[in-house]
Design a protein around this motif. Structure first.
Motif, PDB file in Angstrom:
ATOM      1  N   ILE A 164      -3.189  -8.457   2.305  1.00  0.00           N
ATOM      2  CA  ILE A 164      -3.217  -7.156   2.969  1.00  0.00           C
ATOM      3  C   ILE A 164      -2.974  -7.421   4.452  1.00  0.00           C
ATOM      4  CG2 ILE A 164      -4.580  -5.098   3.470  1.00  0.00           C
ATOM      5  CD1 ILE A 164      -6.319  -6.007   0.957  1.00  0.00           C
ATOM      6  N   CYS A 165      -1.821  -7.024   4.935  1.00  0.00           N
ATOM      7  CA  CYS A 165      -1.421  -7.279   6.326  1.00  0.00           C
ATOM      8  C   CYS A 165      -1.326  -5.930   7.031  1.00  0.00           C
ATOM      9  CB  CYS A 165      -0.079  -8.015   6.348  1.00  0.00           C
ATOM     10  SG  CYS A 165       0.463  -8.568   7.965  1.00  0.00           S
ATOM     11  N   VAL A 166      -2.220  -5.693   7.989  1.00  0.00           N
ATOM     12  CA  VAL A 166      -2.340  -4.355   8.573  1.00  0.00           C
ATOM     13  C   VAL A 166      -2.567  -4.409  10.078  1.00  0.00           C
ATOM     14  CG1 VAL A 166      -3.223  -3.244   6.479  1.00  0.00           C
ATOM     15  CG2 VAL A 166      -4.829  -4.336   8.068  1.00  0.00           C
ATOM     16  N   VAL A 167      -2.350  -3.253  10.714  1.00  0.00           N
ATOM     17  CA  VAL A 167      -2.771  -3.060  12.102  1.00  0.00           C
ATOM     18  C   VAL A 167      -3.922  -2.062  12.104  1.00  0.00           C
ATOM     19  CG1 VAL A 167      -0.746  -3.735  13.446  1.00  0.00           C
ATOM     20  CG2 VAL A 167      -0.777  -1.507  12.344  1.00  0.00           C
ATOM     21  N   VAL A 200     -13.693  -1.321   7.057  1.00  0.00           N
ATOM     22  CA  VAL A 200     -12.336  -0.881   6.722  1.00  0.00           C
ATOM     23  C   VAL A 200     -11.572  -1.997   6.028  1.00  0.00           C
ATOM     24  CG1 VAL A 200     -10.097  -0.195   7.675  1.00  0.00           C
ATOM     25  CG2 VAL A 200     -12.198   0.857   8.530  1.00  0.00           C
ATOM     26  N   MET A 201     -11.619  -3.199   6.590  1.00  0.00           N
ATOM     27  CA  MET A 201     -10.896  -4.330   5.982  1.00  0.00           C
ATOM     28  C   MET A 201     -11.383  -4.608   4.570  1.00  0.00           C
ATOM     29  SD  MET A 201     -10.297  -7.101   9.072  1.00  0.00           S
ATOM     30  CE  MET A 201     -11.799  -6.830  10.044  1.00  0.00           C
ATOM     31  N   ASP A 202     -12.683  -4.506   4.362  1.00  0.00           N
ATOM     32  CA  ASP A 202     -13.238  -4.796   3.043  1.00  0.00           C
ATOM     33  C   ASP A 202     -12.812  -3.779   1.996  1.00  0.00           C
ATOM     34  OD1 ASP A 202     -14.490  -7.020   4.062  1.00  0.00           O
ATOM     35  OD2 ASP A 202     -16.492  -6.116   4.166  1.00  0.00           O
ATOM     36  N   ARG A 203     -12.483  -2.563   2.435  1.00  0.00           N
ATOM     37  CA  ARG A 203     -12.126  -1.505   1.477  1.00  0.00           C
ATOM     38  C   ARG A 203     -10.631  -1.412   1.197  1.00  0.00           C
ATOM     39  NH1 ARG A 203     -16.052   3.367   3.830  1.00  0.00           N
ATOM     40  NH2 ARG A 203     -18.033   2.507   3.020  1.00  0.00           N
ATOM     41  N   LEU A 204      -9.817  -2.048   2.016  1.00  0.00           N
ATOM     42  CA  LEU A 204      -8.373  -1.967   1.823  1.00  0.00           C
ATOM     43  C   LEU A 204      -7.938  -2.687   0.548  1.00  0.00           C
ATOM     44  CD1 LEU A 204      -7.147  -2.607   5.480  1.00  0.00           C
ATOM     45  CD2 LEU A 204      -7.035  -0.442   4.228  1.00  0.00           C
ATOM     46  N   THR A 205      -6.853  -2.201  -0.032  1.00  0.00           N
ATOM     47  CA  THR A 205      -6.284  -2.821  -1.230  1.00  0.00           C
ATOM     48  C   THR A 205      -4.880  -3.319  -0.930  1.00  0.00           C
ATOM     49  OG1 THR A 205      -5.267  -0.796  -2.061  1.00  0.00           O
ATOM     50  CG2 THR A 205      -7.590  -1.166  -2.627  1.00  0.00           C
ATOM     51  N   PRO A 206      -4.365  -4.234  -1.751  1.00  0.00           N
ATOM     52  CA  PRO A 206      -2.995  -4.732  -1.522  1.00  0.00           C
ATOM     53  C   PRO A 206      -1.939  -3.631  -1.480  1.00  0.00           C
ATOM     54  CG  PRO A 206      -4.149  -6.201  -3.011  1.00  0.00           C
ATOM     55  CD  PRO A 206      -5.058  -5.009  -2.796  1.00  0.00           C
ATOM     56  N   SER A 207      -2.188  -2.506  -2.124  1.00  0.00           N
ATOM     57  CA  SER A 207      -1.222  -1.408  -2.092  1.00  0.00           C
ATOM     58  C   SER A 207      -1.109  -0.786  -0.706  1.00  0.00           C
ATOM     59  CB  SER A 207      -1.608  -0.333  -3.108  1.00  0.00           C
ATOM     60  OG  SER A 207      -2.837   0.300  -2.731  1.00  0.00           O
TER      61      SER A 207
END
Length: 222
Positions: A164-167, A200-207
């Motif tokens: 999961i690569c995010v800003v 937030v990071m813990d709840r994110l999914t690969p989608s």
């Protein structure tokens, strides 16, 4: 399994708070910074050397570097205040630095399990959300790093299916970074911001890889 986390910019207000929050949650945390380790995120050789000495994989890598003022140059209020040198300085620190960390940090992500690579950006880097103007150099550098991360996420997703690569926009945080600019805007202590960001990071999914999210987990327009 104990989480391994890497925080780049660990001596800053948010970076130090992220180290403390993840340590509190039982993670094995590695922190790197200019003041503590000599890491210069505007120098690719420095990035390559420091990351090259690390053994992964890391389940979470967070880039918490950045600055609103560089070399005494304050955010512009009008076009006539633009400086080419100041714009380049903003890009070196706020765009190129995270891009080079992505380049040299990719090998530190696990291929076979979930991981998060997050870069702290800012809502003012959103083109769609910009209603006030001003702060051109900083806004543009943040918009550019958003594109870097979004583009990198596409490539990383081909080889790291669960990455999961995010800003992330941390909100307005009470640090030296923002003290002159908070004004009437509500601001939170670094510890609170860190807690929100980790949640937030813990709840994110690969989608959701490649996305831009605020401290509450809500998508921010590009």
């Amino acid at each position: 399994m104990t989480e391994k986390a890497l925080i780049i910019g660990a001596s800053g207000g948010i970076g130090a708070a992220l180290v403390a929050e993840l340590d509190r949650k039982g993670a094995e945390v590695t922190g790197l910074s200019r003041s503590g380790d000599g890491l210069d995120v505007t120098d690719e050789d420095s990035i390559a050397a420091h990351l090259g000495r690390l053994d992964g994989p890391f389940d979470r890598i967070v880039v918490a570097t950045g600055a609103l003022e560089i070399g005494g140059a304050v955010p512009e209020k009008a076009l006539k205040q633009l400086s080419g040198i100041s714009m380049v300085d903003q890009f070196r620190l706020n765009t190129v630095g995270p891009a080079m960390i992505l380049k040299h940090g990719l090998r530190l992500l696990p291929r076979e399990r979930r991981s998060v690579f997050a870069v702290l950006s800012a809502r003012v880097g959103s083109i769609g959300d910009n209603r006030l103007g001003g702060w051109i150099s900083y806004r543009t550098a943040k918009a550019a790093v958003n594109q870097v991360v979004h583009t990198a996420a596409i490539e990383i997703g081909r080889t790291h299916k669960q990455a999961i690569c995010v800003v992330l926009h941390p909100g307005t945080v009470q640090t030296r970074f923002t003290e002159k600019y908070v004004g009437r805007h509500p601001a939170v202590p670094p510890a609170d911001a860190a807690g929100h960001l980790v949640t937030v990071m813990d709840r994110l999914t690969p989608s959701e890889t490649g996305g831009f999210f605020d401290w509450a987990g809500k998508p921010v327009p590009w």
